[in-house]
Design a protein around this motif. Structure first.
Motif, PDB file in Angstrom:
ATOM      1  N   ARG A  39       0.850  -1.192   0.000  1.00  0.00           N
ATOM      2  CA  ARG A  39       0.000   0.000   0.000  1.00  0.00           C
ATOM      3  C   ARG A  39       0.881   1.236   0.000  1.00  0.00           C
ATOM      4  NH1 ARG A  39      -3.074  -0.595   5.341  1.00  0.00           N
ATOM      5  NH2 ARG A  39      -1.070  -1.509   5.914  1.00  0.00           N
ATOM      6  N   SER A  56       6.585   6.781   6.176  1.00  0.00           N
ATOM      7  CA  SER A  56       6.786   6.414   7.579  1.00  0.00           C
ATOM      8  C   SER A  56       5.648   5.564   8.146  1.00  0.00           C
ATOM      9  CB  SER A  56       6.929   7.685   8.411  1.00  0.00           C
ATOM     10  OG  SER A  56       5.754   8.478   8.265  1.00  0.00           O
ATOM     11  N   ARG A  57       4.437   5.700   7.576  1.00  0.00           N
ATOM     12  CA  ARG A  57       3.317   4.940   8.119  1.00  0.00           C
ATOM     13  C   ARG A  57       3.504   3.436   7.934  1.00  0.00           C
ATOM     14  NH1 ARG A  57      -1.431   7.211   4.757  1.00  0.00           N
ATOM     15  NH2 ARG A  57       0.253   7.061   3.246  1.00  0.00           N
ATOM     16  N   TYR A  58       4.204   3.050   6.858  1.00  0.00           N
ATOM     17  CA  TYR A  58       4.264   1.640   6.492  1.00  0.00           C
ATOM     18  C   TYR A  58       5.635   1.006   6.649  1.00  0.00           C
ATOM     19  CZ  TYR A  58      -0.160   2.937   4.373  1.00  0.00           C
ATOM     20  OH  TYR A  58      -1.424   3.401   4.173  1.00  0.00           O
ATOM     21  N   ALA A  60       7.792   0.309   9.090  1.00  0.00           N
ATOM     22  CA  ALA A  60       8.063  -0.717  10.100  1.00  0.00           C
ATOM     23  C   ALA A  60       7.376  -2.030   9.729  1.00  0.00           C
ATOM     24  CB  ALA A  60       7.588  -0.236  11.477  1.00  0.00           C
ATOM     25  N   GLU A  61       6.106  -1.941   9.313  1.00  0.00           N
ATOM     26  CA  GLU A  61       5.365  -3.146   8.944  1.00  0.00           C
ATOM     27  C   GLU A  61       6.032  -3.831   7.752  1.00  0.00           C
ATOM     28  OE1 GLU A  61       0.770  -3.793   9.613  1.00  0.00           O
ATOM     29  OE2 GLU A  61       1.039  -2.951   7.622  1.00  0.00           O
ATOM     30  N   ASN A  64       9.205  -5.791   8.627  1.00  0.00           N
ATOM     31  CA  ASN A  64       8.950  -7.067   9.286  1.00  0.00           C
ATOM     32  C   ASN A  64       8.434  -8.130   8.324  1.00  0.00           C
ATOM     33  OD1 ASN A  64       9.742  -6.216  11.744  1.00  0.00           O
ATOM     34  ND2 ASN A  64       7.690  -5.638  12.458  1.00  0.00           N
ATOM     35  N   ALA A  77       6.510  12.298   0.878  1.00  0.00           N
ATOM     36  CA  ALA A  77       5.879  12.900  -0.296  1.00  0.00           C
ATOM     37  C   ALA A  77       6.883  13.127  -1.428  1.00  0.00           C
ATOM     38  CB  ALA A  77       5.235  14.219   0.099  1.00  0.00           C
ATOM     39  N   ILE A 102       0.643   5.564 -13.681  1.00  0.00           N
ATOM     40  CA  ILE A 102       1.157   6.778 -13.055  1.00  0.00           C
ATOM     41  C   ILE A 102       0.417   7.940 -13.702  1.00  0.00           C
ATOM     42  CG2 ILE A 102       3.072   7.009 -14.688  1.00  0.00           C
ATOM     43  CD1 ILE A 102       4.781   8.023 -12.413  1.00  0.00           C
ATOM     44  N   GLU A 183     -10.405 -11.024   4.188  1.00  0.00           N
ATOM     45  CA  GLU A 183      -9.874  -9.722   4.595  1.00  0.00           C
ATOM     46  C   GLU A 183     -10.878  -8.605   4.340  1.00  0.00           C
ATOM     47  OE1 GLU A 183      -6.489 -10.323   2.227  1.00  0.00           O
ATOM     48  OE2 GLU A 183      -6.008 -11.902   3.654  1.00  0.00           O
ATOM     49  N   GLU A 222     -11.799 -10.875  -0.568  1.00  0.00           N
ATOM     50  CA  GLU A 222     -10.346 -10.891  -0.706  1.00  0.00           C
ATOM     51  C   GLU A 222      -9.791 -11.838   0.351  1.00  0.00           C
ATOM     52  OE1 GLU A 222      -8.522  -7.014  -0.820  1.00  0.00           O
ATOM     53  OE2 GLU A 222      -6.606  -7.841  -0.161  1.00  0.00           O
ATOM     54  N   TYR A 223      -8.895 -12.712  -0.103  1.00  0.00           N
ATOM     55  CA  TYR A 223      -8.247 -13.641   0.825  1.00  0.00           C
ATOM     56  C   TYR A 223      -6.755 -13.689   0.486  1.00  0.00           C
ATOM     57  CZ  TYR A 223      -7.054 -17.755   3.489  1.00  0.00           C
ATOM     58  OH  TYR A 223      -6.460 -18.594   4.392  1.00  0.00           O
TER      59      TYR A 223
ATOM     60  N   SER B 103      -3.925   8.780 -16.415  1.00  0.00           N
ATOM     61  CA  SER B 103      -2.623   8.123 -16.499  1.00  0.00           C
ATOM     62  C   SER B 103      -1.802   8.759 -17.612  1.00  0.00           C
ATOM     63  CB  SER B 103      -2.788   6.630 -16.760  1.00  0.00           C
ATOM     64  OG  SER B 103      -3.139   6.398 -18.103  1.00  0.00           O
ATOM     65  N   ALA B 104      -0.489   8.632 -17.475  1.00  0.00           N
ATOM     66  CA  ALA B 104       0.410   9.151 -18.508  1.00  0.00           C
ATOM     67  C   ALA B 104       0.076   8.498 -19.845  1.00  0.00           C
ATOM     68  CB  ALA B 104       1.865   8.876 -18.114  1.00  0.00           C
ATOM     69  N   ILE B 167     -10.229  -9.070  12.254  1.00  0.00           N
ATOM     70  CA  ILE B 167     -11.130  -8.998  11.090  1.00  0.00           C
ATOM     71  C   ILE B 167     -12.588  -9.228  11.491  1.00  0.00           C
ATOM     72  CG2 ILE B 167      -9.543  -9.480   9.182  1.00  0.00           C
ATOM     73  CD1 ILE B 167     -10.333 -12.405   9.331  1.00  0.00           C
ATOM     74  N   TYR B 199       1.894   0.113  14.278  1.00  0.00           N
ATOM     75  CA  TYR B 199       1.981   0.443  12.848  1.00  0.00           C
ATOM     76  C   TYR B 199       0.925   1.503  12.539  1.00  0.00           C
ATOM     77  CZ  TYR B 199       4.329  -4.131  12.587  1.00  0.00           C
ATOM     78  OH  TYR B 199       5.173  -5.192  12.778  1.00  0.00           O
ATOM     79  N   PRO B 200       1.347   2.664  12.056  1.00  0.00           N
ATOM     80  CA  PRO B 200       0.370   3.748  11.849  1.00  0.00           C
ATOM     81  C   PRO B 200      -0.809   3.341  10.961  1.00  0.00           C
ATOM     82  CG  PRO B 200       2.604   4.594  11.670  1.00  0.00           C
ATOM     83  CD  PRO B 200       2.732   3.108  11.800  1.00  0.00           C
ATOM     84  N   HIS B 201      -0.578   2.522   9.925  1.00  0.00           N
ATOM     85  CA  HIS B 201      -1.676   2.072   9.068  1.00  0.00           C
ATOM     86  C   HIS B 201      -1.677   0.556   8.967  1.00  0.00           C
ATOM     87  CE1 HIS B 201      -3.558   5.536   6.598  1.00  0.00           C
ATOM     88  NE2 HIS B 201      -3.536   5.801   7.876  1.00  0.00           N
ATOM     89  N   SER B 288       4.897  10.323  13.504  1.00  0.00           N
ATOM     90  CA  SER B 288       5.611  10.227  12.231  1.00  0.00           C
ATOM     91  C   SER B 288       4.786  10.596  11.002  1.00  0.00           C
ATOM     92  CB  SER B 288       6.139   8.797  12.083  1.00  0.00           C
ATOM     93  OG  SER B 288       5.096   7.872  12.362  1.00  0.00           O
ATOM     94  N   ARG B 308       4.660  20.619   5.963  1.00  0.00           N
ATOM     95  CA  ARG B 308       5.076  21.150   4.658  1.00  0.00           C
ATOM     96  C   ARG B 308       4.009  21.976   3.934  1.00  0.00           C
ATOM     97  NH1 ARG B 308       6.507  16.131   5.112  1.00  0.00           N
ATOM     98  NH2 ARG B 308       4.582  15.514   4.083  1.00  0.00           N
TER      99      ARG B 308
END
Lengths: 355, 355
Positions: A39, A56-58, A60-61, A64, A77, A102, A183, A222-223, B103-104, B167, B199-201, B288, B308
């Motif tokens: 994500r 930073s949000r993701y 650490a997770e 692991n 950003a 993109i 999920e 979703e699984y 998208s591009a 869940i 974990y933030p998210h 964070s 920012r």
């Protein structure tokens, strides 16, 4: 295939396209290559370094969970700045960008930000073709996702009653699938009652189900990142003869399509088998969408089964078969199952679920 | 504001940017301008013609729901061809494209397909600034979405117990909010128990809640297209002194931030108020992410409250205030409320929900 094997295949592709690095931005492509549900991240493959870029949000997770073949870089950003630093560090000269995944804005920003450091080169469909053929492990996950969805449709049959709102039915399904280990839903659950079923992609509403309504439910779960997608129509009270007739035509069209599938034939041939059957019964103009779509890490992915797409069907592909007839303002019938292509034909993954 | 008033404001913007037409592709922007929850559609504004472009799955539903100021054109997959025809019909010469929301690949395809007919011009943030300031009717919808989310957090408190899976808790919330009239969750519900809260998210998992865990729940709902977003932390059993201390710091940081808000101050000033409070308590490095984000038709929209971004806060803006402290591998505390900016200060929309 392990993450390493998948990544190696991409490096071969990159060599053919004469790029020394590739920035992957589609979450499903990143999830496929890392075997980790990504994500808000980017994956940079460059000269044997596999760099997972996230914020930073993701971080650490991800640290692991990711295989040791990946290193993690926090970007926040400022993705373009991070890319510019990495390009200098690694000596990147030709950076491929997934042009379909993109925004035009981000593409331009990157191209400008890397001026004088590396050339940005648009690439398309570099990971997606690999994802079309599912491995046995992937098929197991899709099977499990399909089993939970089948169980949900069996369960919900008992809850559909006059007076219940469409959104309440959706809520019961959501609760059920989570308790069964999903999920979450793989897309917004469609509960379309009465005339709402005549809209191919109805948005589940506050409408209360009425006596003698039909109720169309299109849902999946979703699984482990893999999706399922099934549609069934339920009847309250007596079935009117026209509805019955249309139902039988759609069910038969599905059988005809499924029978036609084997490795080697083209996606549009399968679509045509169902489409011509429905047209032959006089409902040609009322089957207004394509017959099916691939399902895997994305709910809609390659191959598409439509009149316009002629892609060769191969063993290990997984897709939906969902013929339909919509009588405007009156009602609609759609029946949707998921199949996996085998050596000689096809296996219906939701086979045990009654129609 | 009616759809017509909103569209007229966009035509004024188009005049300033010297474009005679604008293709809008972001679903939330289309939903805003049409006051209709758009899916898989495009909106072309050109010389007073407002053309809603969609495919066969949605055409009938859109026709029944859209205001008469819009006409509907079916395009299917061939958007570029449809645009080329429309450009010829309407005499379009300068077509603006939302550069951030295409998208591009699609951008390039359109620019090529319109060569010799019309010039394609990238535009950014043409609809978004309008959406920042919510009308009283929009605020009512956001309030309703917030009330349902608050009720869900009150409800779920009774269901959190050792042995329940994350869940499953999410599933109970989903069922509850649908029964309360929500169209669904506004994003994947986060249920993060014990160390997962660090974990933030966190992605809601199969983990079973353990005795004496804390459980962080971050959730929101969608109501008439408008979103809510709240976070609360629940405690099982005895609260350890460090957790209590961190909790109190985060709660106080939120109060400090909320007190600082009034029309005229800058978004980064509000962020700094909370950030400096947390840093002063010795936890500076552990908050964070940014302090908050706008909420409306999208779950994350302008304005962003981060170090920012210095955007001036104005009456009618709606955003989250969500300070946090994450102790890596141990636990995390985040408290998130939604506020609307008033003439003199701010109103907390989720004010009645205990912390």
């Amino acid at each position: 295939m392990s993450a390493r094997q998948r990544i190696n295949k991409i490096y071969s592709q990159m060599k053919k396209q004469a790029i020394d690095s590739l920035l992957i931005s589609l979450p499903a492509n990143i999830a496929y290559l890392t075997t980790y549900p990504s994500r808000d991240s980017w994956l940079l493959l460059a000269k044997g370094k596999n760099i997972y870029i996230t914020d930073s949000r993701y971080a650490a997770e991800a640290k692991n969970s990711l295989s040791r073949i990946f290193s993690i870089r926090q970007a926040g950003a400022a993705l373009t700045e991070t890319l510019a630093s990495l390009a200098k560090e690694l000596g990147i000269k030709k950076l491929g960008i997934e042009q379909k995944h993109i925004s035009a804005y981000a593409y331009q920003k990157m191209a400008c930000g890397l001026t004088g450091i590396a050339e940005v080169i648009p690439v398309i469909d570099i990971v997606e073709p690999l994802r079309e053929i599912k491995s046995p492990q992937e098929i197991e996950k899709i099977k499990k996702a399909t089993r939970i969805a089948s169980a949900a449709l069996r369960f919900i049959k008992r809850h559909i009653a006059a007076g219940a709102k469409e959104i309440e039915i959706a809520g019961e399904i959501e609760r059920f699938i989570r308790h069964k280990g999903a999920e979450g839903p793989s897309f917004d659950i469609i509960v379309a009652s009465g005339p709402n079923s005549s809209y191919p992609h109805h948005k589940t509403s506050h409408r209360k189900i009425a006596k003698n309504d039909l109720v169309l439910i299109d849902m999946g779960v979703e699984y482990c990142g893999y999706k399922s997608d099934l549609t069934r129509v339920f009847f309250l009270g007596k079935i009117n003869p026209l509805v019955r007739k249309v139902y039988d035509i759609v069910a038969e069209a599905q059988k005809v399509a499924i029978k036609s599938i084997k490795p080697g034939i083209m996606t549009n041939e399968v679509d045509m088998a169902a489409r011509q059957y429905i047209a032959g019964k006089g409902y040609g103009g009322l089957f207004s969408h394509s017959l099916g779509h691939g399902v895997g890490l994305e709910i809609h992915e390659s191959p598409r089964l439509s009149p316009r797409e002629n892609r060769r069907i191969r063993k290990g592909m997984v897709f939906t078969i969902e013929p339909a007839i919509y009588i405007p303002g009156e009602f609609g019938i759609r029946i949707e199952d998921m199949v996996v292509v085998t050596q000689k034909g096809v296996k219906v993954l939701s086979g045990s679920l009654n129609k």
